[in-house]
Design an enzyme around this catalytic site. Structure first.
Site, PDB file in Angstrom:
ATOM      1  CD  GLU A 227      -4.045  -0.435   4.734  1.00 24.95           C
ATOM      2  OE1 GLU A 227      -4.691  -0.706   3.659  1.00 24.95           O
ATOM      3  OE2 GLU A 227      -2.777   0.440   4.302  1.00 24.95           O
TER       4      GLU A 227
ATOM      5  CB  THR B  35      -1.051   0.236   1.537  1.00 27.35           C
ATOM      6  OG1 THR B  35      -1.222   1.361   1.218  1.00 27.35           O
ATOM      7  CG2 THR B  35      -0.026  -0.453   2.204  1.00 27.35           C
TER       8      THR B  35
ATOM      9  CD1 TRP C 237      -2.900   4.002  -2.453  1.00 26.81           C
ATOM     10  CD2 TRP C 237      -3.883   6.317  -2.668  1.00 26.81           C
ATOM     11  NE1 TRP C 237      -3.979   4.027  -2.181  1.00 26.81           N
ATOM     12  CE2 TRP C 237      -4.720   5.358  -2.263  1.00 26.81           C
ATOM     13  CE3 TRP C 237      -4.285   7.353  -2.522  1.00 26.81           C
ATOM     14  CZ2 TRP C 237      -5.995   5.217  -0.957  1.00 26.81           C
ATOM     15  CZ3 TRP C 237      -5.431   7.569  -2.020  1.00 26.81           C
ATOM     16  CH2 TRP C 237      -6.468   6.939  -1.267  1.00 26.81           C
TER      17      TRP C 237
ATOM     18  CE  LYS D  99      -7.452   4.711  -4.510  1.00 22.04           C
ATOM     19  NZ  LYS D  99      -8.106   4.029  -3.705  1.00 22.04           N
TER      20      LYS D  99
HETATM   21  P1  ADP Z   1      -8.203  -0.020  -3.707  1.00 21.67           P
HETATM   22  O1  ADP Z   1      -6.806  -0.861  -4.370  1.00 21.67           O
HETATM   23  O2  ADP Z   1      -8.610  -1.066  -2.803  1.00 21.67           O
HETATM   24  O3  ADP Z   1      -8.455   1.689  -3.577  1.00 21.67           O
HETATM   25  P2  ADP Z   1      -6.269   1.323  -1.074  1.00 21.67           P
HETATM   26  O4  ADP Z   1      -5.214   0.522  -0.390  1.00 21.67           O
HETATM   27  O5  ADP Z   1      -5.205   1.392  -2.485  1.00 21.67           O
HETATM   28  O6  ADP Z   1      -7.503   0.166  -1.732  1.00 21.67           O
HETATM   29  O7  ADP Z   1      -7.290   2.254  -1.458  1.00 21.67           O
HETATM   30  C1  ADP Z   1      -7.975   2.220  -0.359  1.00 21.67           C
HETATM   31  C2  ADP Z   1      -8.182   3.897  -0.364  1.00 21.67           C
HETATM   32  O8  ADP Z   1      -9.292   4.494  -1.077  1.00 21.67           O
HETATM   33  C3  ADP Z   1      -9.885   4.332   1.356  1.00 21.67           C
HETATM   34  O9  ADP Z   1      -8.543   4.043   1.960  1.00 21.67           O
HETATM   35  C4  ADP Z   1      -9.953   5.587   0.577  1.00 21.67           C
HETATM   36  O10 ADP Z   1      -9.699   6.379   0.843  1.00 21.67           O
HETATM   37  C5  ADP Z   1     -10.230   5.247  -0.528  1.00 21.67           C
HETATM   38  N1  ADP Z   1     -11.829   4.781  -1.593  1.00 21.67           N
HETATM   39  C6  ADP Z   1     -12.128   3.255  -1.435  1.00 21.67           C
HETATM   40  N2  ADP Z   1     -13.184   2.954  -1.726  1.00 21.67           N
HETATM   41  C7  ADP Z   1     -13.484   4.560  -2.083  1.00 21.67           C
HETATM   42  C8  ADP Z   1     -15.167   4.752  -2.249  1.00 21.67           C
HETATM   43  N3  ADP Z   1     -16.051   3.897  -1.593  1.00 21.67           N
HETATM   44  N4  ADP Z   1     -15.476   6.139  -1.873  1.00 21.67           N
HETATM   45  C9  ADP Z   1     -14.606   6.939  -1.195  1.00 21.67           C
HETATM   46  N5  ADP Z   1     -13.091   6.413  -1.166  1.00 21.67           N
HETATM   47  C10 ADP Z   1     -12.762   5.000  -1.225  1.00 21.67           C
END
Ligand code: ADP
Length: 526
Positions: free
Chosen positions: A320, A174, A433, A428
């Protein structure tokens, strides 16, 4: 019975019950390749045997560097089956970051798409990777061809090694706000329970009758658990490889009669545009649901898909959390409510999936579930990480065993979570990221720059994009282009700020930190 919840159990189920169900992949030439779970499992077992023959032992890390296709599914099943840990490397990261991650994980082997070899070669020499296995093409000298390796391995030698359900099956990294990426290990038990949980009807409802299209890459947190859920339930899988444009995805949706697709908002916006532009041109009548997560699903997107008879399920999750944490469905209490009310409920991130619990903490302790009090979301559960690999980031875990998400939320009385803000200093963009701190440090390393702050600004296509605000040292001069050129070699292209603006000062908090909310407000007001 003490029945171990392992990837073995998913593999056995796919082999004995779903052997004839299809797995369809987009091939490098654009055509579509078909196989079945029966064949995938047989090849996954050959892979297990082959990995043993090159010296991969239980606990070893085996990386993948590839798009979504049947061979990647074979690795999802075959690598954990020999007790090794599947480490999915994100192909979009900068080579320096990939080198760090592969080192930190201690990857011993890597299964790499032939089309990605140039990108792989850009960091491989800086990693402990001993064996490179090439998928979908010829292997250059010193590497192994996946097909040859599988052909040479005897499936009769396959034995189900005994696995502790608490042992690691896969891992993912992450992005860190500051510092380097952090590793998350998923146990066999975590993956099995997560597959079961996302298959429940109030969650994503993955089922045998469905045809599932994970647009979310398999290098993103277990592709949201969909490959395991599909293999467990027997859902037909459709894997798009690297062709993630609207036209290619729509073609797959129509010809393969996809019923359930999943990905970030950036992927589905152009699909909606294409549907709107030519109503009736694409027959998406089979498609009943798209799961949107990774970033907030805009209300207009949910409403837009409704016009085409496609339900958007809004999901929130994190690396996580394996990753699905909450899913937004209309609660039973609102079953008869007007459309607008239901739409507002669906635009929220939703309620925790089974075996995940949530709470929010403000300055004065836990906040009430009143839909108004802000707090940082904390979670715990069967698919939530207990720690980062190597003990990194210990401050993210509370003394009483909850994980601090860095998301700022309100929680409704019925437990529905609404993401309101982000406490972590990250941007994002298109589901990936960008660290504002890393860009700031690089900009502030330039001799002409006194201060630099990088903030997320809303972007129609990508969700968010970085904007840099720079204060120059007295008497110094430098142009935005010169600063960009400075950043270029050090970051992936899509990390570079769209705009670099110069200011006299950057607003700060009482403790001297950049007040990013103030910068975002200034930007909003133009
Ligand atoms: P992923 O690869 O599933 O995006 P990450 O760990 O890289 O997982 O990102 C997680 C973060 O993305 C969350 O803590 C949040 O800030 C953001 N996020 C994920 N889903 C949503 C959602 N549906 N609405 C708003 N923010 C989101």
């Amino acid at each position: 019975m003490d029945f171990p919840l392992t990837v073995h159990a998913i593999v056995r189920r796919a082999r004995s019950l779903h052997f004839a169900r299809e797995v369809v992949s987009r091939l490098p030439d654009g055509s579509v390749g078909r196989t079945t779970y029966g064949a995938v499992v047989e090849r996954a077992e050959r892979l297990t045997v082959a990995l043993g023959s090159i010296g991969i032992a239980p606990g070893d890390r085996v990386a993948t560097f590839g798009w979504n296709h049947a061979e990647h599914l074979e690795a999802y099943l075959g690598v954990p089956s020999c007790g090794a840990v599947l480490h999915t490397l994100n192909v979009r990261l900068h080579p320096d970051e990939l080198a760090y991650i592969a080192n930190h994980a201690g990857d011993r082997a890597a299964i790499v798409d032939a089309s990605l070899l140039p990108q792989f070669e850009a960091f491989r020499a800086r990693t402990p990777i001993e064996h490179v296995i090439v998928v979908g093409g010829e292997a250059p000298a010193g590497m192994l061809a996946y097909e040859e390796l599988l052909a040479a391995s005897d499936p009769a030698l396959f034995v189900e090694v005994e696995l502790d359900e608490q042992s690691a099956a896969s891992c993912c990294y992450t992005s860190g706000t500051t510092g380097m990426p952090k590793g998350v290990l998923y146990s066999h038990r975590c993956l099995a329970l997560h597959a079961l949980s996302v298959s429940t009807v109030d969650s994503l409802a993955v089922a045998q009758r469905e045809t599932v299209l994970p647009v979310v890459p398999m290098f993103h947190v277990n592709a949201w658990g969909l490959p395991y859920a599909a293999a467990m339930t027997g859902a037909k899988l459709v894997l798009p490889a690297s062709r993630l444009d609207a036209a290619s995805l729509l073609e797959l949706i129509v010809t393969e009669q996809v019923t359930l697709a999943a990905g970030v908002p950036t992927v589905f916006l152009p699909i909606l545009e294409a549907l709107d532009a030519a109503p009736g041109r694409h027959d998406v009548s089979a498609l009943h649901t798209v799961v949107i997560g990774g970033a907030a699903a805009p209300r207009a997107l949910i409403e837009g898909f409704d016009r085409h008879g496609v339900q958007v399920l809004h999901a929130w999750g994190m690396t996580e959390m394996a990753p699905i944490g909450t899913v937004g469905r209309v609660p039973a209490e609102l079953a008869g409510a007007p459309y607008e009310t239901q739409l507002s409920a669906r635009a929220k991130q939703g309620r925790p999936v089974p075996f995940v619990e949530a709470r929010a903490r403000g300055d004065e302790g836990l906040v009430p579930w009143d839909g108004a009090s802000y707090g940082e979301l904390e979670v715990r559960g069967a698919s939530v990480a207990a720690q980062y690999m190597g003990g990194d980031g210990a401050e993210s875990f509370t003394a009483d065993g909850w994980f601090r998400t860095g998301d700022v939320v309100t929680i409704d009385p019925d437990g529905t979570v609404v993401i309101q803000d982000r406490a972590k200093d990250l941007i994002k963009s298109g589901g990936e990221w960008i660290s504002s701190v890393a860009l700031e440090n690089a900009l502030m390393g330039h001799p002409a720059v006194a201060e630099a702050a990088v903030v997320a600004v809303p972007h129609e296509r990508w969700g968010e994009r970085p904007l840099a605000v720079v204060v120059l040292r007295d008497g110094a001069t430098v142009t935005a282009d010169e600063l960009r050129a400075e950043l270029e070699p050090r970051f992936a292209r899509w990390w570079l700020p769209d705009e670099i603006v110069f200011a006299d000062a950057i607003p700060k908090t009482a403790t001297g930190k950049f007040r990013k909310t103030a910068l975002r407000d200034l930007h909003r007001r133009g």
